[in-house]
Design an enzyme around this catalytic site. Structure first.
Site, PDB file in Angstrom:
ATOM      1  N   LYS A  49       0.831  -1.202   0.000  1.00  0.00           N
ATOM      2  CA  LYS A  49       0.000   0.000   0.000  1.00  0.00           C
ATOM      3  C   LYS A  49       0.870   1.258   0.000  1.00  0.00           C
ATOM      4  O   LYS A  49       0.615   2.212  -0.718  1.00  0.00           O
ATOM      5  CB  LYS A  49      -0.889  -0.021   1.245  1.00  0.00           C
ATOM      6  CG  LYS A  49      -2.189   0.715   1.075  1.00  0.00           C
ATOM      7  CD  LYS A  49      -2.867   0.942   2.403  1.00  0.00           C
ATOM      8  CE  LYS A  49      -3.601  -0.264   2.919  1.00  0.00           C
ATOM      9  NZ  LYS A  49      -4.099  -0.084   4.289  1.00  0.00           N
ATOM     10  N   LYS A 109      -7.212 -16.562   6.384  1.00  0.00           N
ATOM     11  CA  LYS A 109      -8.342 -17.376   6.875  1.00  0.00           C
ATOM     12  C   LYS A 109      -9.632 -16.580   6.946  1.00  0.00           C
ATOM     13  O   LYS A 109     -10.718 -17.146   6.808  1.00  0.00           O
ATOM     14  CB  LYS A 109      -8.019 -18.010   8.232  1.00  0.00           C
ATOM     15  CG  LYS A 109      -7.602 -17.061   9.338  1.00  0.00           C
ATOM     16  CD  LYS A 109      -6.120 -17.031   9.486  1.00  0.00           C
ATOM     17  CE  LYS A 109      -5.660 -15.809  10.232  1.00  0.00           C
ATOM     18  NZ  LYS A 109      -4.540 -15.987  11.064  1.00  0.00           N
ATOM     19  N   GLU A 133      -2.017 -23.355   3.097  1.00  0.00           N
ATOM     20  CA  GLU A 133      -1.536 -24.066   4.292  1.00  0.00           C
ATOM     21  C   GLU A 133      -1.405 -23.159   5.513  1.00  0.00           C
ATOM     22  O   GLU A 133      -1.776 -23.533   6.629  1.00  0.00           O
ATOM     23  CB  GLU A 133      -0.170 -24.702   3.994  1.00  0.00           C
ATOM     24  CG  GLU A 133       0.375 -25.559   5.103  1.00  0.00           C
ATOM     25  CD  GLU A 133      -0.528 -26.763   5.394  1.00  0.00           C
ATOM     26  OE1 GLU A 133      -0.729 -27.579   4.493  1.00  0.00           O
ATOM     27  OE2 GLU A 133      -1.041 -26.849   6.528  1.00  0.00           O
ATOM     28  N   VAL A 136      -4.262 -22.055   8.506  1.00  0.00           N
ATOM     29  CA  VAL A 136      -4.624 -22.778   9.742  1.00  0.00           C
ATOM     30  C   VAL A 136      -3.350 -23.319  10.378  1.00  0.00           C
ATOM     31  O   VAL A 136      -2.592 -24.060   9.734  1.00  0.00           O
ATOM     32  CB  VAL A 136      -5.583 -23.959   9.469  1.00  0.00           C
ATOM     33  CG1 VAL A 136      -5.890 -24.714  10.757  1.00  0.00           C
ATOM     34  CG2 VAL A 136      -6.876 -23.467   8.827  1.00  0.00           C
ATOM     35  N   GLY A 138      -0.472 -22.036  11.148  1.00  0.00           N
ATOM     36  CA  GLY A 138       0.844 -21.537  10.714  1.00  0.00           C
ATOM     37  C   GLY A 138       1.714 -22.582  10.056  1.00  0.00           C
ATOM     38  O   GLY A 138       1.397 -23.082   8.974  1.00  0.00           O
ATOM     39  N   GLU A 194      -3.613 -10.777  15.434  1.00  0.00           N
ATOM     40  CA  GLU A 194      -4.192 -10.218  14.218  1.00  0.00           C
ATOM     41  C   GLU A 194      -4.166  -8.695  14.297  1.00  0.00           C
ATOM     42  O   GLU A 194      -4.005  -8.111  15.374  1.00  0.00           O
ATOM     43  CB  GLU A 194      -5.644 -10.685  14.060  1.00  0.00           C
ATOM     44  CG  GLU A 194      -5.788 -12.159  13.817  1.00  0.00           C
ATOM     45  CD  GLU A 194      -5.060 -12.631  12.570  1.00  0.00           C
ATOM     46  OE1 GLU A 194      -5.399 -12.197  11.471  1.00  0.00           O
ATOM     47  OE2 GLU A 194      -4.129 -13.455  12.708  1.00  0.00           O
ATOM     48  N   LYS A 209     -10.606 -20.772  11.451  1.00  0.00           N
ATOM     49  CA  LYS A 209      -9.790 -21.962  11.184  1.00  0.00           C
ATOM     50  C   LYS A 209     -10.634 -23.229  11.348  1.00  0.00           C
ATOM     51  O   LYS A 209     -10.460 -24.191  10.600  1.00  0.00           O
ATOM     52  CB  LYS A 209      -8.581 -21.961  12.117  1.00  0.00           C
ATOM     53  CG  LYS A 209      -7.625 -20.795  11.784  1.00  0.00           C
ATOM     54  CD  LYS A 209      -6.622 -20.539  12.881  1.00  0.00           C
ATOM     55  CE  LYS A 209      -5.678 -19.411  12.510  1.00  0.00           C
ATOM     56  NZ  LYS A 209      -4.881 -18.925  13.651  1.00  0.00           N
ATOM     57  N   GLY A 306       3.602 -16.144  13.678  1.00  0.00           N
ATOM     58  CA  GLY A 306       4.909 -15.496  13.634  1.00  0.00           C
ATOM     59  C   GLY A 306       5.442 -15.440  12.214  1.00  0.00           C
ATOM     60  O   GLY A 306       5.020 -16.208  11.348  1.00  0.00           O
TER      61      GLY A 306
HETATM   62  P1  NDP Z   1       0.034  -7.311   8.573  1.00  0.00           P
HETATM   63  O1  NDP Z   1      -1.055  -6.357   8.916  1.00  0.00           O
HETATM   64  O2  NDP Z   1       1.306  -7.247   9.333  1.00  0.00           O
HETATM   65  O3  NDP Z   1       0.412  -7.124   7.015  1.00  0.00           O
HETATM   66  C1  NDP Z   1      -0.478  -6.811   5.992  1.00  0.00           C
HETATM   67  C2  NDP Z   1       0.285  -5.986   4.971  1.00  0.00           C
HETATM   68  O4  NDP Z   1      -0.497  -5.827   3.800  1.00  0.00           O
HETATM   69  C3  NDP Z   1       0.611  -4.583   5.492  1.00  0.00           C
HETATM   70  O5  NDP Z   1       1.926  -4.225   5.111  1.00  0.00           O
HETATM   71  C4  NDP Z   1      -0.419  -3.732   4.774  1.00  0.00           C
HETATM   72  O6  NDP Z   1       0.020  -2.396   4.553  1.00  0.00           O
HETATM   73  C5  NDP Z   1      -0.510  -4.452   3.438  1.00  0.00           C
HETATM   74  N1  NDP Z   1      -1.745  -4.143   2.744  1.00  0.00           N
HETATM   75  C6  NDP Z   1      -2.997  -4.136   3.254  1.00  0.00           C
HETATM   76  N2  NDP Z   1      -3.873  -3.784   2.294  1.00  0.00           N
HETATM   77  C7  NDP Z   1      -3.162  -3.575   1.175  1.00  0.00           C
HETATM   78  C8  NDP Z   1      -3.495  -3.182  -0.142  1.00  0.00           C
HETATM   79  N3  NDP Z   1      -4.742  -2.894  -0.491  1.00  0.00           N
HETATM   80  N4  NDP Z   1      -2.505  -3.062  -1.062  1.00  0.00           N
HETATM   81  C9  NDP Z   1      -1.250  -3.331  -0.702  1.00  0.00           C
HETATM   82  N5  NDP Z   1      -0.849  -3.677   0.525  1.00  0.00           N
HETATM   83  C10 NDP Z   1      -1.807  -3.812   1.461  1.00  0.00           C
HETATM   84  O7  NDP Z   1      -0.580  -8.756   8.617  1.00  0.00           O
HETATM   85  P2  NDP Z   1       0.182 -10.143   8.819  1.00  0.00           P
HETATM   86  O8  NDP Z   1       1.399 -10.166   8.002  1.00  0.00           O
HETATM   87  O9  NDP Z   1       0.252 -10.478  10.256  1.00  0.00           O
HETATM   88  O10 NDP Z   1      -0.894 -11.154   8.219  1.00  0.00           O
HETATM   89  C11 NDP Z   1      -1.059 -11.289   6.820  1.00  0.00           C
HETATM   90  C12 NDP Z   1      -2.031 -12.418   6.554  1.00  0.00           C
HETATM   91  O11 NDP Z   1      -1.484 -13.623   7.077  1.00  0.00           O
HETATM   92  C13 NDP Z   1      -3.389 -12.269   7.231  1.00  0.00           C
HETATM   93  O12 NDP Z   1      -4.360 -12.856   6.402  1.00  0.00           O
HETATM   94  C14 NDP Z   1      -3.232 -13.066   8.505  1.00  0.00           C
HETATM   95  O13 NDP Z   1      -4.459 -13.509   9.029  1.00  0.00           O
HETATM   96  C15 NDP Z   1      -2.392 -14.209   7.998  1.00  0.00           C
HETATM   97  N6  NDP Z   1      -1.603 -14.908   9.002  1.00  0.00           N
HETATM   98  C16 NDP Z   1      -0.818 -14.220   9.864  1.00  0.00           C
HETATM   99  C17 NDP Z   1      -0.018 -14.887  10.763  1.00  0.00           C
HETATM  100  C18 NDP Z   1       0.860 -14.163  11.725  1.00  0.00           C
HETATM  101  O14 NDP Z   1       1.503 -14.836  12.542  1.00  0.00           O
HETATM  102  N7  NDP Z   1       0.952 -12.864  11.683  1.00  0.00           N
HETATM  103  C19 NDP Z   1       0.008 -16.340  10.804  1.00  0.00           C
HETATM  104  C20 NDP Z   1      -0.860 -16.991   9.827  1.00  0.00           C
HETATM  105  C21 NDP Z   1      -1.630 -16.276   8.969  1.00  0.00           C
HETATM  106  P3  NDP Z   1      -0.208  -1.280   5.706  1.00  0.00           P
HETATM  107  O15 NDP Z   1       0.371  -1.839   6.963  1.00  0.00           O
HETATM  108  O16 NDP Z   1       0.540  -0.145   5.182  1.00  0.00           O
HETATM  109  O17 NDP Z   1      -1.693  -1.099   5.794  1.00  0.00           O
HETATM  110  N1  HSE Z   2      -3.309 -14.323  15.112  1.00  0.00           N
HETATM  111  C1  HSE Z   2      -3.133 -15.666  14.705  1.00  0.00           C
HETATM  112  C2  HSE Z   2      -2.741 -16.499  15.906  1.00  0.00           C
HETATM  113  C3  HSE Z   2      -2.064 -15.739  13.658  1.00  0.00           C
HETATM  114  O1  HSE Z   2      -2.432 -15.920  16.957  1.00  0.00           O
HETATM  115  O2  HSE Z   2      -2.773 -17.718  15.809  1.00  0.00           O
HETATM  116  C4  HSE Z   2      -1.917 -17.108  13.055  1.00  0.00           C
HETATM  117  O3  HSE Z   2      -3.035 -17.436  12.283  1.00  0.00           O
END
Ligand code: NDP
Ligand code: HSE
Length: 433
Positions: A49, A109, A133, A136, A138, A194, A209, A306
């Site tokens: 973004k 998810k 994968e 659910v 990680g 989240e 999940k 993570g």
């Molecule tokens: P974050 O919020 O850290 O990252 C999301 C990123 O996407 C941010 O950099 C955000 O930018 C960017 N973004 C959002 N909307 C747009 C857009 N329209 N165009 C371009 N970039 C965009 O989330 P996570 O990395 O923690 O999670 C990502 C996904 O992975 C989610 O679906 C989450 O549920 C899943 N997940 C996360 C885990 C975890 O441990 N964190 C584990 C398993 C799954 P900005 O910050 O500038 O808005």
């Molecule tokens: N927020 C989620 C958790 C990330 O704590 O399990 C992994 O899906």
């Protein structure tokens, strides 16, 4: 098709916790993959973004853009990894990528638990791969097991600890008696929670999940709306301490079952006997216990959240798709999920209950409680008096297996008794025969 050198080009959408992990590993592990797979996985483009955002790694000149078309329209991009999260625009970007013949990997998810069926159908129509994968548990390869290794097995129970944040909170509350809010703030700092951590602590993330697990395990359409969800915000240190004294751990469980063609899909905190395989799963670890008719039991365990554990799961999917591209067999795992098995209302489920009640401390009180429970077919297994407070007695009960609807009726009537000062806690007990 893989390009001339057999390399596969990948784009990553969203440079947050997970996206940066994926992009940095794609750059860092090139040699490893060349050796392991025989070709390279190349990071071709990044969507973010705010493209000026400071990244935690050197992107080595890989183009970064805020316009999704720059990424999804690039004919060289073969696999799109979506790590933005949320429903829109993630859904549109994924559908557009599939429409353009790309394969997709997502950790999302939220999206799959609501619109999975539409996305799976779109991938199937195109003969494209849609892998998920990391959505659910990680790094724990549970979906791969359900989609491949266990595909021939009629599964009966899939029970998991699938939210790292809540497991981290409950583990620390049990170990150090710490404050809920402070521990949650630590989970956020560590990148486990989240974007909106309410979805972790209120059980919604685990509910999503559970929907995905139920869909894959029982080959039926299940969405978040079908899953009964309760979070951990009401759990106190005292609940955990009493459970501990009685030989139980408190865990947020996703319980998915199929019995006689009906699905049970629920997420709630529950007491588990300390000897149960899921009871010792602590910290941000996740685990899923799977039972099948011929299989017996299998348990998968690992890091559920993570940056790098999640990125590892995503890159496993990317490598698998790259292999499918190479051998011309994409789409082989696609399922459409157009069956609709009924999901049991929560009132119909049967389980044991743990109750903490504050009652007037006088003769005959226990008899009134057992009479009310008995009227609704609920019988007691264990009773323990714990404390006296200003003339009232705190009692802890564990029931035998009861129907939830009956238990709710009994609780309502117990709450109306003059001797009942407070119904402090009601939790389900799992894992006891
Ligand atoms: P974050 O919020 O850290 O990252 C999301 C990123 O996407 C941010 O950099 C955000 O930018 C960017 N973004 C959002 N909307 C747009 C857009 N329209 N165009 C371009 N970039 C965009 O989330 P996570 O990395 O923690 O999670 C990502 C996904 O992975 C989610 O679906 C989450 O549920 C899943 N997940 C996360 C885990 C975890 O441990 N964190 C584990 C398993 C799954 P900005 O910050 O500038 O808005
Ligand atoms: N927020 C989620 C958790 C990330 O704590 O399990 C992994 O899906």
């Amino acid at each position: 098709m893989a390009n001339e050198r057999g390399n596969v080009n990948v784009a990553v959408l969203g440079m947050g916790t997970v996206g940066q992990g994926v992009a940095s590993l794609l750059l860092r592990q090139k040699d490893f993959w060349r050796e392991r797979l025989g070709y390279e996985l190349t990071l071709r483009r990044i969507l973010e973004k705010y493209p000026d955002k400071t990244l935690d790694f050197d992107r080595e000149g890989v183009p970064i853009s805020a316009d999704w078309r720059d990424v999804v329209d690039d004919p060289e991009v073969q696999i799109v990894v979506e790590t933005m999260g949320g429903i829109e625009p993630a859904k549109t970007f994924i559908l557009e990528a599939l429409r353009r013949g790309k394969h997709v990997v997502t950790a999302n998810k939220d999206l799959l638990a609501l619109h999975g069926r539409e996305l799976f159908a779109a991938a199937s129509e195109r003969g494209a791969d849609l892998y998920f994968e990391a959505s659910v548990a990680g790094a724990v390869p549970v979906l791969c097991a359900l989609r491949q290794n266990l595909i021939a097995e009629p599964l009966t129970d899939v029970i998991g600890i699938v939210n790292g944040t809540t497991n981290y909170i409950l583990t620390r509350m049990a170990a150090e008696g710490g404050e809920f809010g402070e521990i949650l703030a630590d989970a956020q700092k560590l990148g486990y929670a989240e974007f909106n951590p309410a979805s972790d602590v209120e059980g919604i993330d685990a509910g999503r999940k559970a929907a995905i697990l139920s869909m894959l395990s029982f080959n039926s359409q299940v969405t978040l709306d079908d899953v009964y969800v309760e979070g951990i915000t009401g759990i106190t240190r005292e609940d955990i301490a009493f459970a501990d004294q009685m030989g139980f751990a408190v865990k947020l469980l996703a319980v998915c079952r199929e019995r006689e063609g009906k699905i049970e899909a629920r997420v709630h905190p529950a007491l588990l006997p300390k000897g149960h395989p899921l009871a010792g799963v602590g910290d941000t670890f996740n685990a899923v216990l799977i039972k099948g008719e011929s299989l017996g039991e299998v348990m998968l365990y690992g890091r559920g959240a993570g940056r790098f554990p999640t990125a590892s799961a995503i890159l496993g999917d990317v490598s698998e798709i790259a292999r499918n591209i190479r051998f011309g067999c994409c789409g082989r795992l696609n399922q459409v999920f157009d069956r609709l098995k009924p999901v049991m209302p929560i009132d119909e489920i049967k389980t044991r209950f743990f109750l903490r009640l504050l009652l007037a401390d006088r003769p005959g009180v226990l008899a009134q409680i057992t009479k009310t429970l008995g009227k609704h077919e609920v019988s007691l297994d264990t009773v323990r008096q714990t404390d006296l407070k200003d003339g009232d007695a705190e009692l802890v009960f564990i029931t035998h297996i009861a129907r939830e609807g009956d238990m709710r009726q009994a609780l309502k009537e117990m709450g109306e008794l003059e001797v009942t000062k407070e119904i402090i806690t009601v939790l389900r007990v799992e894992g006891v025969a």
